[in-house]
Design an enzyme around this catalytic site. Structure first.
Site, mmCIF file in Angstrom:
data_model
loop_
_atom_site.group_PDB
_atom_site.id
_atom_site.type_symbol
_atom_site.label_atom_id
_atom_site.label_comp_id
_atom_site.label_asym_id
_atom_site.label_seq_id
_atom_site.Cartn_x
_atom_site.Cartn_y
_atom_site.Cartn_z
ATOM 1 N N HIS A 108 -11.229 -2.219 6.107
ATOM 2 C CA HIS A 108 -9.793 -2.499 6.002
ATOM 3 C C HIS A 108 -9.191 -1.771 4.787
ATOM 4 C CE1 HIS A 108 -6.164 -5.180 6.329
ATOM 5 N NE2 HIS A 108 -6.113 -4.944 5.027
ATOM 6 N N GLU A 109 -9.814 -1.970 3.632
ATOM 7 C CA GLU A 109 -9.270 -1.343 2.421
ATOM 8 C C GLU A 109 -9.380 0.177 2.498
ATOM 9 O OE1 GLU A 109 -7.461 -3.184 0.764
ATOM 10 O OE2 GLU A 109 -8.233 -5.139 1.390
ATOM 11 N N HIS B 272 -6.233 1.470 3.927
ATOM 12 C CA HIS B 272 -5.182 1.602 2.911
ATOM 13 C C HIS B 272 -5.435 2.848 2.059
ATOM 14 C CE1 HIS B 272 -3.106 -2.173 3.577
ATOM 15 N NE2 HIS B 272 -4.193 -2.900 3.402
ATOM 16 N N GLU C 180 -0.202 -1.665 6.226
ATOM 17 C CA GLU C 180 -1.059 -2.584 6.974
ATOM 18 C C GLU C 180 -1.417 -1.995 8.340
ATOM 19 O OE1 GLU C 180 -2.174 -4.815 5.060
ATOM 20 O OE2 GLU C 180 -3.269 -6.092 6.448
HETATM 21 ZN ZN ZN Z 1 -4.310 -4.959 3.902
#
Ligand code: ZN
Length: 502
Positions: A266-267, A270, A296
């Protein structure tokens, strides 16, 4: 004359950016590395830096340079660096100037206090202990809203701060479609929970092996050794200090497997957004992802569309199994795929699956909006919260710690932020489908461990422009239209049909 003003503006913005980056590094270090005894000293350092940054960002001199650069902006194409930079800083400067320094100080103070009070109230599951602090945050939020031009809903002002142009009407347009269908799907899945077995994810997963796996998987996805770092933290996040300094912070759970792996992926989403911004935008306000929703969308795309998909799991499986032979020796990639995609109504937002996560967000959005619009009183929140959890997710909240007190956002006065989490998931599927049109064999590439074409596509269509355009413009450029909930629902329905036979 005005070219000289533009160059002076550019220079001033680079100075401000350097100061902000240094301040963010102090905060990053505080969260990830700093010994706890240093906290008072660090708070002073951050305070000093914040004052310096704020003074420069709201100075009359900066305002004059922006005005004097107007003809450079007008003489440059809309998508040029020059026009985009002036546009962007004019909005930021206008927003910063609206809020008196004195009010900002009171808000910062209330945030610091609110965090401590919330932490204790949550530990004791005592909403009454938190209520006065929450009411203070709400009063301050109304003061903040009053600094801006009146909007159709006062909550619009808050939405716009995190996502330029976002409004209640626009969020409702999406959520009104999602909500009834998500509730229906959640009910169907809740009746077939035993169809998916995730027991292999529970057991003993030594941290050292998780750390190594997180680093290896981040590298497989595209995190290079010279520009990226993966470190440990309590609350996972990503922070970048330019396109060649990307930091992922991950949390490790030794009893439940997927926390660190999917947190890291997830990170990474980003991080790759920040890493692939056109490097010529470095040291300017244009060198960051444009908004929460866009950001996101990138983390969710990597986590769910890539990371929880069969192609990636089949590729990464030998590595995952080798890291934890005791837990995974007799499992297959398909067992793992099913386990990490299990859907099940639960109390805690940050632990929720793809399906039920949206309902956690819709619930928070509705309560925030109604509080700000004056339809709901803070004191009634626990009761309304628990009733809606029952209505949307079919669960009985056992206490406020697992209910209304679970998130830190309201304690810190962060209203208007939650909807973007779900809007990002909606957008992630639109972007994925658009990309599939251009790279039809992307899944085959991913199953061979080749993410370069996917990264390049995202770089070209989403990342490279940084904050040159508004969120709405950036979405339009990426997917050719506005946010649309239909692809997201189709995607969820497909996954549910596959996993649960519904
Ligand atoms: Zn996030």
């Amino acid at each position: 004359m005005s070219r000289a003003s533009f160059e002076a503006l550019e220079q001033e913005l680079k100075t401000i950016h350097d100061l902000e980056s240094a301040n963010e590094l102090l905060q990053w270090d505080m969260q990830c590395v700093m010994p706890v005894a240093a906290s008072d000293q660090r708070a002073s350092q951050i305070e000093t830096m914040s004052v310096l940054v704020h003074e420069r960002k709201t100075s009359d001199a900066l305002g004059a340079l922006i005005e004097e650069s107007a003809d450079v902006e007008q003489a440059s194409p809309y998508d040029s660096y020059e026009a985009s930079l002036v546009r962007r800083i004019r909005r930021d400067y206008g927003m910063d100037k609206r809020v008196p320094t004195e009010l900002e100080g009171r808000i910062a103070q209330a945030q610091a206090e609110g965090f401590g009070i919330w932490r204790e109230a949550r530990a004791a599951s005592d909403f009454k202990a938190f209520l006065p602090s929450l009411e203070k945050q709400i009063a301050l939020t109304h003061e903040l809203i009053a600094c801006f031009d009146p909007a159709e809903s006062p909550y619009d002002v808050l939405l716009d701060r995190f996502e330029e142009g976002s409004t209640v009407a626009e969020v409702d347009r999406i959520f009104d479609v999602l909500k009834p269908r998500l509730i229906e799907l959640t009910k169907q899945v809740a009746g077939k929970l035993d169809k998916v077995d995730d027991r292999i994810l529970y057991g003993s997963f030594p941290k050292a092996a998780q750390v190594k796996l997180s680093e290896d998987i981040a590298a497989e996805l595209g995190a290079t050794e010279i520009a990226w770092r993966v470190v440990e933290t309590v609350h996972p996040f990503q922070q970048s200090f330019g396109t060649n300094d990307i930091r992922l912070a991950t949390r490790y759970d030794e009893e439940f497997f997927s926390t660190s792996l999917y947190g890291t992926i997830h990170e990474f989403g980003h991080g790759i957004y920040e890493a692939q911004i056109d490097p010529s935008l470095n040291r300017t306000p244009l060198c960051s992802g444009v908004s929460m929703t866009l950001h996101e969308s990138q983390s969710r795309l990597m986590e769910n569309l890539v990371g929880r998909g069969r192609p990636f799991i089949s590729y990464a499986w030998p590595q995952i199994r080798a890291a934890f032979p005791d837990a995974f020796d007799t499992a297959s990639p398909e067992d793992f795929y099913r386990a990490v995609n299990k859907m099940q109504p639960s109390f805690i937002r940050v632990e929720a699956d793809e399906l039920t996560y949206g309902l956690h967000i819709i619930l928070r959005y509705e309560l925030e909006r109604d509080i700000v619009e004056g339809r709901v009183q803070a004191k009634d929140l626990p009761e309304i919260w628990n009733a809606r959890m029952k209505e949307y997710l079919g669960v009985d909240v056992p206490n406020d710690a697992m209910g209304v007190l679970q998130d830190v956002h309201w304690a810190e006065g962060l209203f208007g932020y939650f909807p973007d989490y779900l809007l990002g998931s909606v957008l992630s599927v639109q972007i994925w489908e658009t990309m599939l049109n251009d790279i039809p064999d992307v899944n085959e590439q991913i199953s061979n461990g080749d993410l370069a074409p996917l990264r390049a596509w995202l770089g070209e269509h989403v990342h490279s422009s940084g904050s040159k355009f508004t969120p709405t413009e950036t979405i339009e450029r990426a997917v050719g239209g506005p946010l649309d909930p239909a692809p997201y629902l189709r995607y969820l329905e497909g996954k549910i049909a596959d996993l649960y036979g519904i």
